[in-house]
Write a protein that holds these residues in place. Structure first.
Motif, PDB file in Angstrom:
ATOM      1  N   ALA A  68      -7.589  20.721 110.226  1.00 63.42           N
ATOM      2  CA  ALA A  68      -8.156  19.563 110.918  1.00 63.42           C
ATOM      3  C   ALA A  68      -9.669  19.655 110.998  1.00 63.42           C
ATOM      4  O   ALA A  68     -10.379  18.648 110.819  1.00 63.42           O
ATOM      5  CB  ALA A  68      -7.556  19.449 112.320  1.00 63.42           C
TER       6      ALA A  68
ATOM      7  N   PHE B 299      -0.660  15.593 109.014  1.00 53.91           N
ATOM      8  CA  PHE B 299      -1.789  15.231 108.153  1.00 53.91           C
ATOM      9  C   PHE B 299      -1.380  14.197 107.114  1.00 53.91           C
ATOM     10  O   PHE B 299      -0.262  14.236 106.593  1.00 53.91           O
ATOM     11  CB  PHE B 299      -2.339  16.469 107.435  1.00 53.91           C
ATOM     12  CG  PHE B 299      -2.898  17.508 108.359  1.00 53.91           C
ATOM     13  CD1 PHE B 299      -4.154  17.343 108.937  1.00 53.91           C
ATOM     14  CD2 PHE B 299      -2.169  18.648 108.662  1.00 53.91           C
ATOM     15  CE1 PHE B 299      -4.654  18.295 109.793  1.00 53.91           C
ATOM     16  CE2 PHE B 299      -2.668  19.602 109.516  1.00 53.91           C
ATOM     17  CZ  PHE B 299      -3.918  19.422 110.096  1.00 53.91           C
TER      18      PHE B 299
ATOM     19  N   PRO C  68      -5.986  14.053 109.897  1.00 58.70           N
ATOM     20  CA  PRO C  68      -4.847  14.030 110.811  1.00 58.70           C
ATOM     21  C   PRO C  68      -4.242  12.632 110.919  1.00 58.70           C
ATOM     22  O   PRO C  68      -4.964  11.632 110.926  1.00 58.70           O
ATOM     23  CB  PRO C  68      -5.463  14.466 112.147  1.00 58.70           C
ATOM     24  CG  PRO C  68      -6.707  15.198 111.777  1.00 58.70           C
ATOM     25  CD  PRO C  68      -7.223  14.510 110.550  1.00 58.70           C
TER      26      PRO C  68
END
Length: 301
Positions: A13, A48, A57
């Protein structure tokens, strides 16, 4: 579900890439991707959205990331509290370090003092510019760093402890016209080619600040103090260096002269930067050791 999977998710992320996350965590990309897939299957959601160009994300991933970070922070806190209960200081410590000449701070002696007190802590040093090191501490890629940025930088994310401060002086070739004067001005220096560190280095921040109202030409960007002295010696330009560092070079090299800057207050600042809590017992011990070492060095001068 395991903690490693959660750490993989946070890394992907933050870096926006499975490849970068794997490199950052020193794992094979296929293994990291497989573990993230397993976690997604267990949770029943996709964390994701993957394309050939990017990894971002999903809405579900965005919703769960704060909880994942909270879990990891709780585990880190548990380790710190457990260490505190039995007074042990051990583990690994990754320290970021800008180039600090021994005249300013004897890093080898500092590490010797730390190791003598905490022999069960393994230390890894990482070098780089101050901007890069502060960002790495903020992102928890480094435990602590010694940098040359002003104290105000990134205060919302990390905690700075001032260590040292000293004036910058001009370093000139002995045959430079300005060397005949007792001091030089920023306008005098701006008329010369400059040898400086790249943007992002603490010393570059300070020299740029000193020339905000005057245009100068940085002809050469280098990353080591030795190179600065060598380039000045060859008549390639002038430079600004911390006084103790500049003095050590000029004392053993008659081709260099030092002059005070008459119309600007320029200082080199060295700071210790660490994340705001929680930090490991090893990190806390290192912060204490650095402060004690610097205080002792100042008193002995």
């Amino acid at each position: 579900m395991n903690l490693q999977q959660l750490r993989y998710v946070v890394a992907v992320a933050e870096l926006g890439s499975f490849t970068k996350a794997a490199a950052d965590l020193f794992v094979v990309q296929s293994a990291l991707s497989q573990q993230v897939r397993k976690l997604e299957d267990e949770l029943g959601v996709r964390l994701f959205a993957r394309t050939t160009r990017s990894v971002v994300p999903t809405p579900e991933g965005e919703a769960l990331l704060p909880q994942i970070r909270q879990v990891l922070a709780g585990v880190d806190r548990l380790v710190i509290d457990a260490q505190a209960l039995h007074g042990a200081v051990r583990g690994r410590l990754t320290v970021g370090l800008m180039e600090v000449p021994p005249e300013l701070l004897d890093v080898a002696a500092l590490m010797a003092a730390f190791h003598a007190r905490y022999p069960e802590v393994s230390v890894t040093l990482r070098s780089g510019g101050s901007d890069l090191l502060v960002g790495a501490v903020r992102d928890r890629k480094l435990d602590v760093a010694i940098v040359g940025l002003a104290v105000e930088s990134a205060m919302a994310h990390v905690e700075f402890t001032p260590l040292l401060s000293e004036p910058l002086v001009a370093v000139l070739p002995v045959d430079h016209p300005a060397s005949a004067a007792a001091s030089v001005s920023v306008h005098d220096l701006a008329a010369c080619p400059f040898i400086d560190f790249p943007p992002g280095y603490g010393l570059r921040h300070e020299t740029d600040r000193g020339f905000t109202s005057v245009t100068r030409h940085v002809a050469f960007e280098v990353t080591r103090v030795e190179q600065v002295a060598q380039f000045v010696r060859q008549g390639l330009g002038v430079a600004l260096l911390p006084e103790s560092v500049a003095r050590s070079h000029a004392d053993r090299d008659a081709s260099l002269v030092l002059r005070q800057v008459s119309d600007a207050e320029l200082r080199r600042q060295v700071n210790l930067v660490a994340p705001r809590a929680p930090v490991s017992a090893a990190c806390q011990a290192f912060v204490r050791c650095v402060n004690e070492f610097v205080l002792s060095a100042v008193h002995s001068r």
